[in-house]
Design an enzyme around this catalytic site. Structure first.
Site, PDB file in Angstrom:
ATOM      1  CG  ASP A  15      -1.854   1.080   1.272  1.00  0.00           C
ATOM      2  OD1 ASP A  15      -1.689   2.161   0.640  1.00  0.00           O
ATOM      3  OD2 ASP A  15      -2.592   1.342   2.411  1.00  0.00           O
ATOM      4  CB  ILE A  16       1.495   3.723  -2.431  1.00  0.00           C
ATOM      5  CG1 ILE A  16       2.703   4.500  -3.091  1.00  0.00           C
ATOM      6  CG2 ILE A  16       0.330   4.631  -2.653  1.00  0.00           C
ATOM      7  CD1 ILE A  16       2.719   4.993  -4.480  1.00  0.00           C
ATOM      8  CG  ASN A  29      -9.655  13.505 -11.055  1.00  0.00           C
ATOM      9  OD1 ASN A  29      -9.488  14.673 -11.165  1.00  0.00           O
ATOM     10  ND2 ASN A  29      -9.962  12.659 -10.293  1.00  0.00           N
ATOM     11  N   GLY A  37      -9.503   4.748  -6.181  1.00  0.00           N
ATOM     12  CA  GLY A  37      -8.317   4.063  -6.241  1.00  0.00           C
ATOM     13  C   GLY A  37      -7.229   4.416  -5.476  1.00  0.00           C
ATOM     14  CB  VAL A  38      -3.534   4.852  -5.763  1.00  0.00           C
ATOM     15  CG1 VAL A  38      -3.306   5.821  -7.299  1.00  0.00           C
ATOM     16  CG2 VAL A  38      -2.278   5.050  -4.548  1.00  0.00           C
ATOM     17  CG  ASP A  39      -6.890  10.947  -6.332  1.00  0.00           C
ATOM     18  OD1 ASP A  39      -6.152  11.633  -5.586  1.00  0.00           O
ATOM     19  OD2 ASP A  39      -7.569  11.530  -7.205  1.00  0.00           O
ATOM     20  CB  SER A 128      -2.669   5.163 -16.793  1.00  0.00           C
ATOM     21  OG  SER A 128      -2.921   6.590 -17.044  1.00  0.00           O
ATOM     22  N   GLY A 130      -5.282   1.374 -13.844  1.00  0.00           N
ATOM     23  CA  GLY A 130      -6.690   1.216 -12.950  1.00  0.00           C
ATOM     24  C   GLY A 130      -7.706   1.545 -13.751  1.00  0.00           C
TER      25      GLY A 130
HETATM   26  N1  AR6 Z   1      -1.178   1.426  -2.936  1.00  0.00           N
HETATM   27  C1  AR6 Z   1      -0.632   1.211  -4.467  1.00  0.00           C
HETATM   28  N2  AR6 Z   1      -1.368   0.954  -5.474  1.00  0.00           N
HETATM   29  C2  AR6 Z   1      -2.677   1.284  -5.519  1.00  0.00           C
HETATM   30  C3  AR6 Z   1      -3.445   1.439  -4.283  1.00  0.00           C
HETATM   31  C4  AR6 Z   1      -2.632   1.563  -3.035  1.00  0.00           C
HETATM   32  N3  AR6 Z   1      -3.294   2.066  -1.845  1.00  0.00           N
HETATM   33  N4  AR6 Z   1      -4.737   1.551  -4.621  1.00  0.00           N
HETATM   34  C5  AR6 Z   1      -4.822   1.372  -5.852  1.00  0.00           C
HETATM   35  N5  AR6 Z   1      -3.430   1.209  -6.252  1.00  0.00           N
HETATM   36  P1  AR6 Z   1      -6.027   3.875 -10.108  1.00  0.00           P
HETATM   37  P2  AR6 Z   1      -5.604   5.431 -12.882  1.00  0.00           P
HETATM   38  C6  AR6 Z   1      -3.416   0.748  -7.595  1.00  0.00           C
HETATM   39  O1  AR6 Z   1      -7.459   3.634 -10.682  1.00  0.00           O
HETATM   40  O2  AR6 Z   1      -5.784   4.040 -13.538  1.00  0.00           O
HETATM   41  C7  AR6 Z   1      -9.121   8.065  -9.582  1.00  0.00           C
HETATM   42  O3  AR6 Z   1     -10.396   8.042  -9.432  1.00  0.00           O
HETATM   43  C8  AR6 Z   1      -4.272   0.125  -8.361  1.00  0.00           C
HETATM   44  O4  AR6 Z   1      -4.397  -1.339  -8.418  1.00  0.00           O
HETATM   45  O5  AR6 Z   1      -5.807   4.383  -8.847  1.00  0.00           O
HETATM   46  O6  AR6 Z   1      -4.455   6.109 -13.008  1.00  0.00           O
HETATM   47  C9  AR6 Z   1      -8.227   9.145  -9.903  1.00  0.00           C
HETATM   48  O7  AR6 Z   1      -8.894  10.275  -9.144  1.00  0.00           O
HETATM   49  C10 AR6 Z   1      -3.670   0.484  -9.998  1.00  0.00           C
HETATM   50  O8  AR6 Z   1      -2.877  -0.592 -10.233  1.00  0.00           O
HETATM   51  O9  AR6 Z   1      -5.453   5.095 -11.005  1.00  0.00           O
HETATM   52  C11 AR6 Z   1      -8.600   9.361 -11.429  1.00  0.00           C
HETATM   53  O10 AR6 Z   1      -9.849   9.676 -11.783  1.00  0.00           O
HETATM   54  C12 AR6 Z   1      -3.058   1.595  -9.866  1.00  0.00           C
HETATM   55  O11 AR6 Z   1      -2.841   1.949  -8.345  1.00  0.00           O
HETATM   56  C13 AR6 Z   1      -8.257   7.873 -11.989  1.00  0.00           C
HETATM   57  O12 AR6 Z   1      -8.651   7.066 -10.619  1.00  0.00           O
HETATM   58  C14 AR6 Z   1      -3.486   2.818 -10.482  1.00  0.00           C
HETATM   59  O13 AR6 Z   1      -5.274   2.871 -10.718  1.00  0.00           O
HETATM   60  C15 AR6 Z   1      -6.912   7.592 -12.213  1.00  0.00           C
HETATM   61  O14 AR6 Z   1      -6.980   6.245 -12.585  1.00  0.00           O
END
Ligand code: AR6
Length: 184
Positions: A15-16, A29, A37-39, A128, A130
């Protein structure tokens, strides 16, 4: 844990938000107002100070939103990391809309913020890959190329961590870079 690029790139799972590094990168975004997601995880764990700084950035530097491929820096709030670097990756639209270059820029421009802020250690999620739907195999090669190109020219950051949320994603990364270009 795997080490690449003479030990300067560490590949790990977890978990980052829990990492003890100088900066973590957020896959944000353009609004910089948070999301899923991670955001979402970063804003929840780091607290409201992060959103306050994002709002200021929107009011001053980027009233129209942060363009994809660009990066900005805020406090890490309550996180162990001192800084968060917010970048916006491309939404995958099939590959003919400049997605690969934008993803490369998101990594490269995030790293460019390290020098001015004396960031020695930085961790990236898989930007990107996710909700934004970028193919993980392609993203692996692009992210590695961006980090390798940057580290060749710059002493900071000393080390970069790619942190994958699952061991499956880590394995896809490691397999993809071995199938792709040479990485040493
Ligand atoms: N630690 C590490 N990696 C993670 C964590 C975490 N806690 N949580 C998720 N991931 P995404 P995107 C991974 O969807 O595709 C948001 O709503 C996840 O498994 O978070 O760039 C933003 O506000 C995946 O491999 O980001 C934007 O609207 C990676 O992080 C949109 O999502 C990225 O997944 C950005 O989409």
């Amino acid at each position: 844990m795997d080490k690449l690029l003479d030990g300067r790139l560490v590949v790990d799972t977890g978990d980052i938000t829990r990492l003890k590094v100088d900066a973590i990168v957020n896959a944000a975004n353009s609004s910089l107002m948070g999301g899923g997601g991670v955001d979402g995880a970063i804003h929840r764990a780091g607290g409201p100070a992060i959103l306050d700084e994002c709002k200021k950035i929107r009011e001053t530097e980027y009233p129209g939103g942060l363009p994809s491929g660009e990066a900005v820096l805020t406090t890490g709030g309550n996180l162990a990391a001192h800084f968060i670097i917010h970048t916006v990756g491309p939404i995958w639209r099939g590959g003919n809309s400049g997605e690969e270059k934008i993803l490369y820029n998101a990594y490269y421009n995030s790293l460019s913020l390290c020098r001015h802020n004396t960031i020695k250690t930085i961790a990236f999620p898989a930007i990107s890959t996710g909700v934004y739907g970028f193919p993980k195999e392609k993203a692996a090669v692009i992210s590695l190329n961006a980090v390798r190109d940057f580290l060749k020219k710059n002493p900071l950051p000393e080390t970069v961590t790619f942190i994958f949320y699952s061991s499956l994603d880590r394995d896809i990364f490691l397999k993809s870079i071995n199938n792709g270009k040479e990485y040493s």
